[in-house]
Design an enzyme around this catalytic site. Sequence first.
Site, PDB file in Angstrom:
ATOM      1  N   ASP A  36       0.719  -1.303  -0.005  1.00  0.00           N
ATOM      2  CA  ASP A  36      -0.115   0.164   0.000  1.00  0.00           C
ATOM      3  C   ASP A  36       0.765   1.474  -0.012  1.00  0.00           C
ATOM      4  O   ASP A  36       1.919   1.365   0.468  1.00  0.00           O
ATOM      5  CB  ASP A  36      -0.922  -0.077   1.266  1.00  0.00           C
ATOM      6  N   ASN A  93     -12.879  -3.242   2.619  1.00  0.00           N
ATOM      7  CA  ASN A  93     -13.752  -1.960   2.785  1.00  0.00           C
ATOM      8  C   ASN A  93     -14.646  -2.194   1.669  1.00  0.00           C
ATOM      9  O   ASN A  93     -14.123  -2.174   0.560  1.00  0.00           O
ATOM     10  CB  ASN A  93     -12.795  -0.694   2.736  1.00  0.00           C
ATOM     11  N   GLN A 100     -14.205   2.650   1.093  1.00  0.00           N
ATOM     12  CA  GLN A 100     -13.647   1.922   0.151  1.00  0.00           C
ATOM     13  C   GLN A 100     -13.482   3.165  -0.986  1.00  0.00           C
ATOM     14  O   GLN A 100     -14.510   3.692  -1.448  1.00  0.00           O
ATOM     15  CB  GLN A 100     -14.754   0.912  -0.833  1.00  0.00           C
ATOM     16  N   VAL A 102     -10.936   2.543  -3.766  1.00  0.00           N
ATOM     17  CA  VAL A 102     -11.168   1.933  -5.363  1.00  0.00           C
ATOM     18  C   VAL A 102     -11.985   0.720  -5.553  1.00  0.00           C
ATOM     19  O   VAL A 102     -11.906  -0.102  -4.494  1.00  0.00           O
ATOM     20  CB  VAL A 102      -9.521   1.551  -5.516  1.00  0.00           C
ATOM     21  N   HIS A 106     -10.781  -5.737  -3.040  1.00  0.00           N
ATOM     22  CA  HIS A 106      -9.324  -5.935  -2.632  1.00  0.00           C
ATOM     23  C   HIS A 106      -9.460  -6.252  -0.909  1.00  0.00           C
ATOM     24  O   HIS A 106     -10.385  -5.784  -0.467  1.00  0.00           O
ATOM     25  CB  HIS A 106      -8.340  -4.602  -2.780  1.00  0.00           C
ATOM     26  N   HIS A 108      -6.958  -5.717   2.384  1.00  0.00           N
ATOM     27  CA  HIS A 108      -5.585  -5.170   3.101  1.00  0.00           C
ATOM     28  C   HIS A 108      -5.046  -6.127   4.342  1.00  0.00           C
ATOM     29  O   HIS A 108      -5.901  -6.736   4.880  1.00  0.00           O
ATOM     30  CB  HIS A 108      -6.182  -3.787   3.901  1.00  0.00           C
TER      31      HIS A 108
END
Length: 120
Positions: A36, A93, A100, A102, A106, A108
């Site tokens: 990230d 998220n 969120q 993007v 995904h 994290h």
Amino acid sequence: MSEVTTDPDCLFCKIVAGDIPADIVREDDATVAFRDLDPQAPVHVLVIPRHHTPNVGSLTQERPDDTVALFDAVREVAAQEGIADGGYRSVFNTGADAHQTVFHAHVHVLGGRAMQWPPG
């Protein structure tokens, strides 16, 4: 496996395609993992499916095998980064209210320090 779809305007799809550089730490046929850019822990890696879908709920419906691959990749990233034994947090998220930013599924992977609770 069905064909992987992409969104030409999606930041993560551009990373998957190699159009935007990222510090990639792991990849396979179904997933890509990269550090990230704004880490919230000593280890902060994003694991994404190669297939574009807006969130993990959509991914489970559209491509359940990729959902399993995503979780396998999380486990492997945690081991590779040395945080599997001490513990790590996996965060999805989903939606704007959950921060969120993007809209490509995904997770994290956070670790390398003690986490606080509650997380929100």
